[in-house]
Design a protein around this motif. Structure first.
Motif, short mmCIF file in Angstrom:
data_model
loop_
_atom_site.label_atom_id
_atom_site.label_comp_id
_atom_site.label_asym_id
_atom_site.label_seq_id
_atom_site.Cartn_x
_atom_site.Cartn_y
_atom_site.Cartn_z
N GLY A 31 0.82 -1.21 0.00
CA GLY A 31 0.00 0.00 0.00
C GLY A 31 0.85 1.25 0.00
O GLY A 31 2.06 1.20 -0.16
N LEU A 32 0.19 2.38 0.20
CA LEU A 32 0.83 3.68 0.24
C LEU A 32 0.79 4.17 1.68
O LEU A 32 -0.28 4.47 2.22
CB LEU A 32 0.11 4.67 -0.68
CG LEU A 32 0.74 6.04 -0.85
CD1 LEU A 32 2.09 5.93 -1.57
CD2 LEU A 32 -0.18 6.96 -1.62
N ALA A 33 1.96 4.24 2.31
CA ALA A 33 2.05 4.67 3.71
C ALA A 33 2.32 6.17 3.77
O ALA A 33 3.10 6.70 2.99
CB ALA A 33 3.16 3.91 4.42
N HIS A 34 1.67 6.82 4.74
CA HIS A 34 1.89 8.24 4.97
C HIS A 34 2.52 8.50 6.33
O HIS A 34 2.70 9.65 6.72
CB HIS A 34 0.56 9.00 4.89
CG HIS A 34 0.02 9.09 3.50
ND1 HIS A 34 -0.81 8.13 2.96
CD2 HIS A 34 0.22 10.01 2.53
CE1 HIS A 34 -1.11 8.47 1.73
NE2 HIS A 34 -0.50 9.61 1.44
N SER A 35 2.82 7.42 7.06
CA SER A 35 3.38 7.57 8.41
C SER A 35 3.98 6.23 8.85
O SER A 35 3.72 5.19 8.25
CB SER A 35 2.28 7.97 9.40
OG SER A 35 1.34 6.92 9.53
N ASP A 36 4.75 6.29 9.93
CA ASP A 36 5.26 5.04 10.51
C ASP A 36 4.10 4.14 10.92
O ASP A 36 4.15 2.93 10.75
CB ASP A 36 6.12 5.33 11.74
CG ASP A 36 7.53 5.83 11.40
OD1 ASP A 36 7.84 5.98 10.20
OD2 ASP A 36 8.30 6.05 12.34
N HIS A 37 3.03 4.75 11.43
CA HIS A 37 1.87 3.95 11.85
C HIS A 37 1.29 3.16 10.67
O HIS A 37 1.00 1.97 10.80
CB HIS A 37 0.79 4.85 12.46
CG HIS A 37 -0.46 4.12 12.78
ND1 HIS A 37 -0.58 3.26 13.85
CD2 HIS A 37 -1.64 4.07 12.13
CE1 HIS A 37 -1.79 2.73 13.86
NE2 HIS A 37 -2.46 3.20 12.82
N ASP A 38 1.13 3.82 9.52
CA ASP A 38 0.63 3.12 8.33
C ASP A 38 1.53 1.95 7.98
O ASP A 38 1.06 0.85 7.68
CB ASP A 38 0.56 4.06 7.12
CG ASP A 38 -0.51 5.11 7.21
OD1 ASP A 38 -1.37 5.04 8.12
OD2 ASP A 38 -0.49 6.03 6.37
N LEU A 39 2.84 2.20 7.99
CA LEU A 39 3.80 1.15 7.67
C LEU A 39 3.68 -0.03 8.62
O LEU A 39 3.64 -1.18 8.20
CB LEU A 39 5.22 1.73 7.69
CG LEU A 39 6.37 0.76 7.42
CD1 LEU A 39 6.20 0.05 6.08
CD2 LEU A 39 7.70 1.51 7.48
N ILE A 40 3.57 0.24 9.90
CA ILE A 40 3.43 -0.82 10.90
C ILE A 40 2.16 -1.63 10.65
O ILE A 40 2.17 -2.86 10.71
CB ILE A 40 3.47 -0.23 12.32
CG1 ILE A 40 4.89 0.27 12.62
CG2 ILE A 40 3.01 -1.25 13.36
CD1 ILE A 40 4.98 1.16 13.85
N VAL A 41 1.06 -0.96 10.34
CA VAL A 41 -0.21 -1.65 10.06
C VAL A 41 -0.06 -2.57 8.84
O VAL A 41 -0.50 -3.72 8.86
CB VAL A 41 -1.36 -0.64 9.86
CG1 VAL A 41 -2.60 -1.30 9.31
CG2 VAL A 41 -1.66 0.08 11.17
N PHE A 42 0.59 -2.08 7.77
CA PHE A 42 0.82 -2.91 6.58
C PHE A 42 1.65 -4.14 6.92
O PHE A 42 1.36 -5.25 6.46
CB PHE A 42 1.53 -2.12 5.48
CG PHE A 42 0.71 -1.03 4.85
CD1 PHE A 42 -0.67 -1.07 4.81
CD2 PHE A 42 1.35 0.06 4.28
CE1 PHE A 42 -1.41 -0.06 4.21
CE2 PHE A 42 0.62 1.08 3.67
CZ PHE A 42 -0.75 1.02 3.65
N LEU A 48 4.05 -10.01 9.79
CA LEU A 48 5.27 -9.80 10.57
C LEU A 48 4.91 -9.46 12.01
O LEU A 48 4.08 -8.59 12.25
CB LEU A 48 6.11 -8.68 9.96
CG LEU A 48 6.72 -9.00 8.61
CD1 LEU A 48 7.13 -7.75 7.90
CD2 LEU A 48 7.90 -9.93 8.79
N SER A 49 5.55 -10.13 12.94
CA SER A 49 5.30 -9.81 14.34
C SER A 49 6.28 -8.74 14.79
O SER A 49 7.42 -8.68 14.32
CB SER A 49 5.44 -11.07 15.21
OG SER A 49 6.72 -11.61 15.09
N SER A 50 5.85 -7.87 15.66
CA SER A 50 6.65 -6.76 16.19
C SER A 50 7.28 -5.90 15.09
O SER A 50 8.47 -5.61 15.12
CB SER A 50 7.74 -7.29 17.12
OG SER A 50 7.19 -8.06 18.15
N PRO A 51 6.49 -5.44 14.10
CA PRO A 51 7.07 -4.69 13.00
C PRO A 51 7.70 -3.36 13.41
O PRO A 51 8.64 -2.90 12.76
CB PRO A 51 5.91 -4.49 12.03
CG PRO A 51 4.70 -4.64 12.85
CD PRO A 51 5.05 -5.60 13.94
N ALA A 52 7.23 -2.74 14.48
CA ALA A 52 7.80 -1.45 14.90
C ALA A 52 9.28 -1.60 15.22
O ALA A 52 10.06 -0.67 15.01
CB ALA A 52 7.05 -0.90 16.11
#
Length: 94
Positions: A31-42, A48-52
């Motif tokens: 997808g298209l991420a606009h924030s770290d939060h979006d990236l973590i959700v993807f 993936l576990s513990s993506p942050a």
């Protein structure tokens, strides 16, 4: 060094960055991420576990065409459009 599993592509002109995951010899656009939060959700949705904890690990994430955690100028990315200079914009407004 092996290619990173997750690729965060260069910022789009409209803001945000395309995210893809590379596994089993193929690539899937998440997808298209606009924030770290979006990236973590993807990344959570991709299984993936513990993506942050992976975002700053170059063995997992490759940030292309822009620095880590830079999301562009779009609606949620903040900042100025790439072709605009805030100094020039201020001068024009005066």
């Amino acid at each position: 060094m092996e290619r990173a599993l997750i690729v965060v592509h260069r910022p789009a002109a409209s803001g945000g960055r395309r995210v893809s995951v590379h596994r089993d010899g193929g690539a899937e656009i998440l997808g298209l991420a606009h924030s770290d939060h979006d990236l973590i959700v993807f990344l959570e949705a991709a299984g993936l576990s513990s993506p942050a904890e992976l975002l700053d690990d170059p063995g997992w994430v490759e940030w292309r065409g822009g620095g880590p955690h830079e999301w562009g100028w779009g609606p949620r990315g903040g900042g100025c459009p790439p072709q605009a200079d805030s100094t020039e914009a201020t001068a024009r407004e005066l």
